[in-house]
Write an enzyme that holds these catalytic residues in place. Structure first.
Site, PDB file in Angstrom:
ATOM      1  N   HIS A  76       0.830  -1.196   0.000  1.00  0.00           N
ATOM      2  CA  HIS A  76       0.000   0.000   0.000  1.00  0.00           C
ATOM      3  C   HIS A  76       0.872   1.256   0.000  1.00  0.00           C
ATOM      4  O   HIS A  76       2.014   1.232   0.462  1.00  0.00           O
ATOM      5  CB  HIS A  76      -0.898   0.028   1.240  1.00  0.00           C
ATOM      6  CG  HIS A  76      -1.871  -1.098   1.297  1.00  0.00           C
ATOM      7  ND1 HIS A  76      -1.514  -2.380   1.689  1.00  0.00           N
ATOM      8  CD2 HIS A  76      -3.198  -1.144   1.020  1.00  0.00           C
ATOM      9  CE1 HIS A  76      -2.571  -3.159   1.643  1.00  0.00           C
ATOM     10  NE2 HIS A  76      -3.615  -2.438   1.244  1.00  0.00           N
ATOM     11  N   ASP A 125      27.003  -0.336  -6.166  1.00  0.00           N
ATOM     12  CA  ASP A 125      27.131   0.438  -7.396  1.00  0.00           C
ATOM     13  C   ASP A 125      28.296   1.423  -7.329  1.00  0.00           C
ATOM     14  O   ASP A 125      29.036   1.591  -8.294  1.00  0.00           O
ATOM     15  CB  ASP A 125      25.827   1.185  -7.668  1.00  0.00           C
ATOM     16  CG  ASP A 125      25.920   2.069  -8.897  1.00  0.00           C
ATOM     17  OD1 ASP A 125      26.201   1.540  -9.993  1.00  0.00           O
ATOM     18  OD2 ASP A 125      25.738   3.291  -8.764  1.00  0.00           O
TER      19      ASP A 125
END
Length: 302
Positions: A76, A125
């Site tokens: 949600h 990364d």
């Protein structure tokens, strides 16, 4: 257990939470990035070309928490009231702790896990050019609170140091310090309660402090209960006497659960209760070492 994410046709659906009550909900998740020692040293020294690795990863994790519903199909949209990401740096590891809060109809476990995941991936990364063998391990929910399912804590075998606190005299609140020295047959160097006895080091969980805040003391700080170590993620008063644990580079043993409140402190006089006598614990030092904010606490299986 009934699975609620399927409709009458057996197909996936988003659960209707509209009839649930709004409650305070908190979740903490963790994971570890394992890398070369050289890689971590360069992170500490700010020598990664892409920039401040931990600062960027922290922002990435916060952004991920806020956007969890965009990537996890049945989540949600949740209005988050807080996201906090902390790091514990080991010899060749970065432990990530993500805590997410809301007041609403459904919990924030996925937001905390998503924050951990993106934080770890951002570290990868930014450092992959020099260390493509990095691994992301042990991602899990440590704790969640709120809702009908109640309070969940993982295996109660691992936690984190939130603060190290000392005072030069007894009977006063303690002040946080950067790094504490733990010595065998003594305790925490510089603290008035240290000595060759069984209550060398005191510990109190922030979860216990939060109970007192809810009772009418919102301005409590770490060290206000005269605890040496403020912890997170462990139910301290459920750890048996005799349990051995590592904290930072030191090794300690639990010697006492709680203590007798002889005269009644100012906190007890104000709100009618004090948490340290029932939920604080005491330990003695078995191996010299250092302890600082962010260090892991791990129960040793003997």
């Amino acid at each position: 257990m009934e699975l609620t994410h399927f409709n009458e046709e057996g197909r996936a659906k988003m659960v209707d939470v509209g009839k649930k009550d709004d409650t305070k909900r908190v979740a903490t998740a963790t994971c570890t990035v394992v890398m070369k020692e050289e890689t971590l040293n360069r992170i500490k020294e700010g020598q990664i070309k892409k920039g401040d690795v931990l600062a960027v990863a922290q922002v990435g994790g916060i952004m991920a928490a806020k956007n969890t519903a965009q990537t996890i199909p049945m989540c949600h949209n949740i209005f988050l009231t807080g996201v906090d990401i902390n790091f514990n740096l080991g010899k060749n590891t970065v432990d990530i702790f993500a805590t997410v809060k809301t007041v609403g109809k459904t919990g924030v476990e996925m937001e905390a896990l998503n924050a951990c995941s993106t934080t770890a991936l951002t570290i990868y990364d930014m450092c992959k050019a020099m260390d493509r063998g990095m691994r992301i391990e042990n991602m899990r929910l440590l704790e969640k609170e709120g809702g009908k399912s109640g309070h969940f804590i993982a295996d109660n075998k691992e936690g984190m140091v939130l603060d190290v606190n000392i005072s030069e005299t007894k009977g006063v609140i303690k002040i946080p310090i950067e790094v504490g020295e733990l010595k065998v047959d003594h305790g925490l160097v510089g603290d008035a309660h240290a000595g060759d006895w069984h209550r060398q080091v005191s510990l109190l969980a922030v979860e216990s402090i939060d109970k007192m805040k809810a009772m009418g003391l919102p301005d409590l700080k770490d060290g206000d209960f005269a605890e040496n170590i403020t912890t997170k993620g462990l139910v301290l008063h459920e750890i048996p006497v005799g349990t051995v644990f590592t904290m930072g580079t030191a090794v300690l043993e639990v010697t006492q659960i709680g203590k007798k409140c002889h005269s009644g402190c100012a906190i007890k006089q104000k709100v009618g209760n004090c948490i340290m006598p029932t939920e604080g614990i005491f330990a003695k030092v078995l191996k010299n070492g250092q302890v600082k904010k962010g260090d892991r606490i791990k129960i040793i299986e003997l």
